[in-house]
Design a protein around this motif. Structure first.
Motif, PDB file in Angstrom:
ATOM      1  N   ASP A 269      -3.022 -12.987 -14.853  1.00 21.72           N
ATOM      2  CA  ASP A 269      -1.819 -13.088 -14.016  1.00 21.72           C
ATOM      3  C   ASP A 269      -1.902 -12.132 -12.827  1.00 21.72           C
ATOM      4  O   ASP A 269      -1.642 -12.520 -11.683  1.00 21.72           O
ATOM      5  CB  ASP A 269      -0.571 -12.765 -14.839  1.00 21.72           C
ATOM      6  N   TRP A 270      -2.264 -10.871 -13.080  1.00 22.16           N
ATOM      7  CA  TRP A 270      -2.357  -9.885 -12.006  1.00 22.16           C
ATOM      8  C   TRP A 270      -3.478 -10.221 -11.038  1.00 22.16           C
ATOM      9  O   TRP A 270      -3.432  -9.837  -9.857  1.00 22.16           O
ATOM     10  CB  TRP A 270      -2.563  -8.484 -12.580  1.00 22.16           C
ATOM     11  N   GLY A 271      -4.472 -10.959 -11.507  1.00 22.41           N
ATOM     12  CA  GLY A 271      -5.565 -11.364 -10.631  1.00 22.41           C
ATOM     13  C   GLY A 271      -5.140 -12.335  -9.550  1.00 22.41           C
ATOM     14  O   GLY A 271      -5.895 -12.584  -8.601  1.00 22.41           O
ATOM     15  N   LYS A 272      -3.942 -12.877  -9.657  1.00 25.61           N
ATOM     16  CA  LYS A 272      -3.421 -13.812  -8.663  1.00 25.61           C
ATOM     17  C   LYS A 272      -2.574 -13.123  -7.599  1.00 25.61           C
ATOM     18  O   LYS A 272      -2.058 -13.765  -6.692  1.00 25.61           O
ATOM     19  CB  LYS A 272      -2.582 -14.885  -9.358  1.00 25.61           C
ATOM     20  N   VAL A 273      -2.419 -11.802  -7.724  1.00 24.68           N
ATOM     21  CA  VAL A 273      -1.558 -11.060  -6.799  1.00 24.68           C
ATOM     22  C   VAL A 273      -2.368 -10.494  -5.638  1.00 24.68           C
ATOM     23  O   VAL A 273      -3.449  -9.931  -5.835  1.00 24.68           O
ATOM     24  CB  VAL A 273      -0.839  -9.900  -7.522  1.00 24.68           C
ATOM     25  N   ILE A 274      -1.845 -10.638  -4.429  1.00 24.29           N
ATOM     26  CA  ILE A 274      -2.396  -9.981  -3.252  1.00 24.29           C
ATOM     27  C   ILE A 274      -1.512  -8.777  -2.957  1.00 24.29           C
ATOM     28  O   ILE A 274      -0.349  -8.925  -2.585  1.00 24.29           O
ATOM     29  CB  ILE A 274      -2.422 -10.923  -2.034  1.00 24.29           C
ATOM     30  N   PHE A 275      -2.048  -7.584  -3.150  1.00 22.43           N
ATOM     31  CA  PHE A 275      -1.309  -6.346  -2.899  1.00 22.43           C
ATOM     32  C   PHE A 275      -1.521  -5.913  -1.451  1.00 22.43           C
ATOM     33  O   PHE A 275      -2.623  -6.047  -0.904  1.00 22.43           O
ATOM     34  CB  PHE A 275      -1.782  -5.235  -3.842  1.00 22.43           C
ATOM     35  N   SER A 276      -0.478  -5.346  -0.830  1.00 19.90           N
ATOM     36  CA  SER A 276      -0.593  -4.952   0.577  1.00 19.90           C
ATOM     37  C   SER A 276       0.172  -3.660   0.847  1.00 19.90           C
ATOM     38  O   SER A 276       1.047  -3.259   0.076  1.00 19.90           O
ATOM     39  CB  SER A 276      -0.052  -6.064   1.485  1.00 19.90           C
ATOM     40  N   ASP A 277      -0.169  -3.042   1.969  1.00 17.15           N
ATOM     41  CA  ASP A 277       0.555  -1.838   2.404  1.00 17.15           C
ATOM     42  C   ASP A 277      -0.031  -1.355   3.723  1.00 17.15           C
ATOM     43  O   ASP A 277      -1.080  -1.826   4.164  1.00 17.15           O
ATOM     44  CB  ASP A 277       0.444  -0.732   1.348  1.00 17.15           C
ATOM     45  N   GLU A 278       0.658  -0.403   4.346  1.00 14.17           N
ATOM     46  CA  GLU A 278       0.146   0.277   5.515  1.00 14.17           C
ATOM     47  C   GLU A 278      -0.273   1.699   5.115  1.00 14.17           C
ATOM     48  O   GLU A 278       0.239   2.249   4.143  1.00 14.17           O
ATOM     49  CB  GLU A 278       1.209   0.366   6.622  1.00 14.17           C
ATOM     50  N   ALA A 279      -1.180   2.285   5.885  1.00  9.52           N
ATOM     51  CA  ALA A 279      -1.623   3.653   5.602  1.00  9.52           C
ATOM     52  C   ALA A 279      -2.044   4.343   6.891  1.00  9.52           C
ATOM     53  O   ALA A 279      -2.643   3.725   7.766  1.00  9.52           O
ATOM     54  CB  ALA A 279      -2.784   3.649   4.605  1.00  9.52           C
ATOM     55  N   PRO A 280      -1.732   5.656   7.020  1.00 10.90           N
ATOM     56  CA  PRO A 280      -2.152   6.413   8.202  1.00 10.90           C
ATOM     57  C   PRO A 280      -3.529   7.045   8.004  1.00 10.90           C
ATOM     58  O   PRO A 280      -3.869   7.491   6.907  1.00 10.90           O
ATOM     59  CB  PRO A 280      -1.075   7.499   8.311  1.00 10.90           C
ATOM     60  N   PHE A 281      -4.314   7.092   9.068  1.00 13.35           N
ATOM     61  CA  PHE A 281      -5.606   7.766   9.067  1.00 13.35           C
ATOM     62  C   PHE A 281      -5.630   8.738  10.243  1.00 13.35           C
ATOM     63  O   PHE A 281      -5.224   8.387  11.350  1.00 13.35           O
ATOM     64  CB  PHE A 281      -6.755   6.764   9.191  1.00 13.35           C
TER      65      PHE A 281
END
Length: 210
Positions: free
Chosen positions: A40-52
């Protein structure tokens, strides 16, 4: 994706540090998905922003030193007062990562453009006609009415309701940590080089996610 299950199992440990509303929302989220499998979790696309940031300031650096080595060159990381910062967006699933575009203005217009140019091709490339679910947090530009409508029009299913103040539930935070360590080791000296290194190392991480 086993990391996702571990995160959910341990989520209650952090609730004592949160406001009651966040505790409630985390409980709702964890109970809703507590029976999910790795598939089930393998079907999830996780996203976010991050500063560098330039000059090795993207993440914390821990140092083990002997007595008297406090100011030894090998134990000190040079910094600048106001380093250039680049904020990027990225997403990943069990099938791989996608390219990170530079974030110049984090608003709903930028976010919709990012989803159009990055998320939709990623869904098609990684899942095709298979079912998948998109995750993003409650940042204002993520929850704007125009974004919610646009995602609905594109038939993109959303993982949620995502609880506020819960970055520990998102496995992409671990990916950001790995990427920042890799970027810092390259020691980029200007914004163009920083962007180049970010892209290079992000793509290199891809096979490790598979």
């Amino acid at each position: 994706m086993a990391r996702c299950s571990i995160v959910l199992e341990n989520a209650l440990f952090f609730t004592k540090l949160l406001l009651d509303c966040y505790i409630r929302d985390r409980l709702i989220f964890c109970r809703k998905y507590s029976e999910w499998t790795a598939e089930d979790w393998g079907k999830v696309i996780f996203s976010d922003e991050a500063p560098f940031r330039l000059f090795g300031a993207s993440g914390k650096r821990l140092v083990r030193r002997r007595k008297g080595e406090r100011y030894h060159q090998s134990c000190v990381m040079p910094t600048v007062k106001h380093p250039d910062t680049m904020c990027v967006w990225g997403c990943f699933s069990s099938k791989g990562v996608t390219i990170l575009p530079k974030n110049t203005a984090m608003n709903k217009e930028w976010y919709q453009n990012t989803l159009q140019q990055q998320l939709l091709p990623t869904i098609q490339q990684q899942f095709g006609e298979e079912q998948c679910i998109f995750q993003h947090d409650g940042a204002p530009c993520h929850k704007a009415k125009v974004i919610t409508k646009w995602l609905g029009d594109q038939n993109v299913e959303i993982l949620g309701p995502w609880p506020g103040n819960s970055p520990d539930l998102n496995p992409i935070e671990n990916l950001w940590s790995i990427l920042k360590r890799r970027v810092d080791k390259q020691k980029p000296t200007n914004s163009d080089k920083l962007q180049e290194v970010i892209m290079k190392e992000w793509v290199a991480i891809g096979p490790e996610v598979d």
